[in-house]
Design a protein around this motif. Structure first.
Motif, PDB file in Angstrom:
ATOM      1  N   LEU A 119     -62.014 -10.182   6.500  1.00  0.00           N
ATOM      2  CA  LEU A 119     -61.854 -11.589   5.745  1.00  0.00           C
ATOM      3  C   LEU A 119     -62.295 -12.793   6.823  1.00  0.00           C
ATOM      4  O   LEU A 119     -61.503 -12.351   7.873  1.00  0.00           O
ATOM      5  CB  LEU A 119     -60.294 -11.724   5.455  1.00  0.00           C
ATOM      6  CG  LEU A 119     -59.767 -10.939   4.307  1.00  0.00           C
ATOM      7  CD1 LEU A 119     -58.413 -11.215   3.744  1.00  0.00           C
ATOM      8  CD2 LEU A 119     -60.658 -10.742   3.020  1.00  0.00           C
TER       9      LEU A 119
ATOM     10  N   ARG B 253     -52.153 -16.996   6.843  1.00  0.00           N
ATOM     11  CA  ARG B 253     -52.067 -16.160   5.390  1.00  0.00           C
ATOM     12  C   ARG B 253     -53.342 -15.222   5.369  1.00  0.00           C
ATOM     13  O   ARG B 253     -52.947 -14.092   4.838  1.00  0.00           O
ATOM     14  CB  ARG B 253     -52.298 -17.441   4.312  1.00  0.00           C
ATOM     15  CG  ARG B 253     -52.564 -16.609   2.854  1.00  0.00           C
ATOM     16  CD  ARG B 253     -52.609 -17.731   1.949  1.00  0.00           C
ATOM     17  NE  ARG B 253     -52.795 -17.009   0.535  1.00  0.00           N
ATOM     18  CZ  ARG B 253     -52.154 -16.259  -0.275  1.00  0.00           C
ATOM     19  NH1 ARG B 253     -50.865 -16.333   0.332  1.00  0.00           N
ATOM     20  NH2 ARG B 253     -52.303 -15.679  -1.240  1.00  0.00           N
ATOM     21  N   TYR B 254     -54.396 -15.581   5.668  1.00  0.00           N
ATOM     22  CA  TYR B 254     -55.593 -14.577   5.409  1.00  0.00           C
ATOM     23  C   TYR B 254     -55.394 -13.462   6.679  1.00  0.00           C
ATOM     24  O   TYR B 254     -55.875 -12.269   6.535  1.00  0.00           O
ATOM     25  CB  TYR B 254     -56.803 -15.211   5.304  1.00  0.00           C
ATOM     26  CG  TYR B 254     -57.014 -15.586   4.090  1.00  0.00           C
ATOM     27  CD1 TYR B 254     -57.120 -14.923   2.847  1.00  0.00           C
ATOM     28  CD2 TYR B 254     -56.633 -17.135   3.565  1.00  0.00           C
ATOM     29  CE1 TYR B 254     -57.066 -15.406   1.606  1.00  0.00           C
ATOM     30  CE2 TYR B 254     -56.748 -17.636   2.343  1.00  0.00           C
ATOM     31  CZ  TYR B 254     -56.824 -16.877   1.274  1.00  0.00           C
ATOM     32  OH  TYR B 254     -56.870 -17.299   0.192  1.00  0.00           O
TER      33      TYR B 254
ATOM     34  N   ASP C 196     -57.920 -14.337  -4.324  1.00  0.00           N
ATOM     35  CA  ASP C 196     -57.221 -13.321  -3.627  1.00  0.00           C
ATOM     36  C   ASP C 196     -56.683 -12.476  -4.557  1.00  0.00           C
ATOM     37  O   ASP C 196     -56.530 -11.121  -4.082  1.00  0.00           O
ATOM     38  CB  ASP C 196     -55.867 -13.962  -3.143  1.00  0.00           C
ATOM     39  CG  ASP C 196     -55.910 -14.990  -2.228  1.00  0.00           C
ATOM     40  OD1 ASP C 196     -57.156 -15.339  -1.920  1.00  0.00           O
ATOM     41  OD2 ASP C 196     -55.058 -15.494  -1.571  1.00  0.00           O
ATOM     42  N   ASP C 197     -57.194 -12.603  -5.849  1.00  0.00           N
ATOM     43  CA  ASP C 197     -56.906 -11.567  -6.745  1.00  0.00           C
ATOM     44  C   ASP C 197     -57.904 -10.303  -6.741  1.00  0.00           C
ATOM     45  O   ASP C 197     -57.898  -9.374  -7.138  1.00  0.00           O
ATOM     46  CB  ASP C 197     -57.099 -12.119  -8.158  1.00  0.00           C
ATOM     47  CG  ASP C 197     -58.304 -12.705  -8.566  1.00  0.00           C
ATOM     48  OD1 ASP C 197     -58.928 -13.601  -7.889  1.00  0.00           O
ATOM     49  OD2 ASP C 197     -59.277 -12.161  -9.467  1.00  0.00           O
TER      50      ASP C 197
ATOM     51  N   GLN D 254     -60.657 -18.812  -2.932  1.00  0.00           N
ATOM     52  CA  GLN D 254     -59.370 -18.899  -3.912  1.00  0.00           C
ATOM     53  C   GLN D 254     -59.518 -17.832  -4.761  1.00  0.00           C
ATOM     54  O   GLN D 254     -59.004 -17.738  -5.990  1.00  0.00           O
ATOM     55  CB  GLN D 254     -59.271 -20.082  -4.465  1.00  0.00           C
ATOM     56  CG  GLN D 254     -58.894 -21.132  -3.712  1.00  0.00           C
ATOM     57  CD  GLN D 254     -57.151 -21.719  -3.557  1.00  0.00           C
ATOM     58  OE1 GLN D 254     -56.583 -21.628  -4.454  1.00  0.00           O
ATOM     59  NE2 GLN D 254     -56.956 -22.182  -2.269  1.00  0.00           N
TER      60      GLN D 254
ATOM     61  N   PRO E 208     -62.175 -17.635   2.424  1.00  0.00           N
ATOM     62  CA  PRO E 208     -61.378 -17.212   1.439  1.00  0.00           C
ATOM     63  C   PRO E 208     -60.369 -18.286   0.710  1.00  0.00           C
ATOM     64  O   PRO E 208     -60.008 -18.321  -0.131  1.00  0.00           O
ATOM     65  CB  PRO E 208     -60.523 -15.778   1.928  1.00  0.00           C
ATOM     66  CG  PRO E 208     -60.534 -15.850   3.311  1.00  0.00           C
ATOM     67  CD  PRO E 208     -61.909 -16.462   3.650  1.00  0.00           C
TER      68      PRO E 208
ATOM     69  N   LEU F  45     -52.937 -11.123   5.011  1.00  0.00           N
ATOM     70  CA  LEU F  45     -53.639 -10.411   3.998  1.00  0.00           C
ATOM     71  C   LEU F  45     -54.652  -9.371   4.525  1.00  0.00           C
ATOM     72  O   LEU F  45     -54.682  -8.320   3.922  1.00  0.00           O
ATOM     73  CB  LEU F  45     -54.424 -11.209   3.104  1.00  0.00           C
ATOM     74  CG  LEU F  45     -53.233 -12.119   2.045  1.00  0.00           C
ATOM     75  CD1 LEU F  45     -54.159 -13.127   1.483  1.00  0.00           C
ATOM     76  CD2 LEU F  45     -52.575 -11.143   1.057  1.00  0.00           C
TER      77      LEU F  45
ATOM     78  N   LEU G  75     -59.010  -8.978  -3.545  1.00  0.00           N
ATOM     79  CA  LEU G  75     -58.958  -8.465  -2.414  1.00  0.00           C
ATOM     80  C   LEU G  75     -58.588  -7.160  -2.548  1.00  0.00           C
ATOM     81  O   LEU G  75     -59.331  -6.231  -1.737  1.00  0.00           O
ATOM     82  CB  LEU G  75     -57.929  -9.223  -1.533  1.00  0.00           C
ATOM     83  CG  LEU G  75     -58.273 -10.525  -1.236  1.00  0.00           C
ATOM     84  CD1 LEU G  75     -57.254 -11.126  -0.135  1.00  0.00           C
ATOM     85  CD2 LEU G  75     -59.585 -10.692  -0.405  1.00  0.00           C
TER      86      LEU G  75
END
Ligand code: AMP
Ligand code: ZN
Ligand code: FE
Ligand code: FE
Length: 272
Positions: free
Chosen positions: A211, A225-226, A197-198, A195, A191, A229, A200
């Motif tokens: 992920l 970061r992931y 993330d919108d 790019q 991811p 998330l 997810l």
């Protein structure tokens, strides 16, 4: 040691399924997944080699979805490779790959960079293997129009370059659904590279299971970061090297990017 993202000659990897598995075992891996692009053609040979090496093979695939003209890679695990709905879907995916290669070759020819399409069509139509831009890049190298795969992508066939042709095909949610219908779970591949993330929140609601936080092109900040998330959306974490062969674009060697056992256990719990 666990690596759930590996490619073979069934798509754009440099090693045959049996050579790859033997190399993986020699590197100390104990659980691997072969995740070729839009094909399961390497899984049978990889499974035999895994049995001979005493390691475990998880059925795997990396399917290309399309969102507003952008490719989104979705990994599938633990599915039944013989599921007819999955096989039918993948046949359509591979046919679009052949169509795209013809269009790219036509653009290249118009630019004065003609390539021999014969080996590409042979790859894309033989025994369920898939063809892609890395094979076009190899043909460009053979014809003397590019120095290596990276050079071909950077100047000619990468996104935004003159011979780039967009993919057509299923949405990410549709791909997640096909993997689940075949009894598997889906993980959003790398991811940090994609790019998107919108997507997810809605993908988590559509049955995405994980992920791929751990990947050879993710630095420690990106992995964290992931992981965060994934926790936020109630998803598991997958990971692997994305090994395509020695000196390939994902630079990690076999056995250097691995998934912690506790992540694998949590991933496995998502299988229905
Ligand atoms: P395709 O499946 O035809 O869209 O081609 C995408 C494949 O090309 C993916 O497996 C990528 O790993 C690979 N790829 C993307 N960028 C590069 C690059 N710069 N050099 C070599 N391979 C690349
Ligand atoms: Zn690839
Ligand atoms: Fe990918
Ligand atoms: Fe990959």
């Amino acid at each position: 040691m666990i690596d759930l993202h590996l490619h073979t000659t069934a798509s754009d990897g440099r090693l045959s399924p049996s050579s790859l598995v033997a190399r993986a075992a020699a590197a100390g891996l104990t659980v691997v997944s072969v995740t070729d692009h839009d094909t399961t053609a390497g899984l049978e040979e990889a499974g035999r080699a895994a049995g001979a090496s005493g390691i475990r093979l998880v059925s795997g695939i990396e399917i290309t979805a399309v969102e507003a003209g952008q490719d989104v890679h979705v990994l599938g695990y633990f599915f039944d490779p013989a599921d007819p709905r999955l096989s039918d879907f993948l046949r359509v995916q591979r046919a679009d790959r052949v169509r795209r290669v013809h269009e790219i070759a036509e653009r290249l020819r118009a630019m004065g960079c003609a390539i021999d399409t014969q080996p590409l069509i042979a790859q894309g139509s033989g025994a369920g293997a898939s063809v892609g831009r890395p094979h076009v890049a190899d043909a460009l190298v053979t014809a003397g129009h590019a120095a290596d795969r990276a050079d071909a992508f950077d100047r000619l066939i990468g996104r935004g370059r003159p011979a780039f042709v967009p993919r057509k095909g299923a949405s990410t949610a549709e791909v997640v659904s096909v993997i689940r219908v075949a009894g598997g779970i889906a993980s959003l591949a790398h991811p940090g590279l994609t790019q998107r993330d919108d997507l997810l929140r809605s993908l988590a609601a559509s049955g995405l299971a994980a992920l791929e936080a751990r990947h050879s092109d993710h630095d420690a900040v990106t992995e964290t970061r992931y992981r965060d998330l994934a926790a936020q959306y109630g998803l598991a974490v997958s990971g692997g090297s994305d090994f395509h062969g020695d000196n390939s674009h994902h630079a990690a060697g076999l056995g250097t990017i691995t998934l912690p056992a506790e992540d694998f256990a949590a991933l496995q719990e998502r299988v229905a």
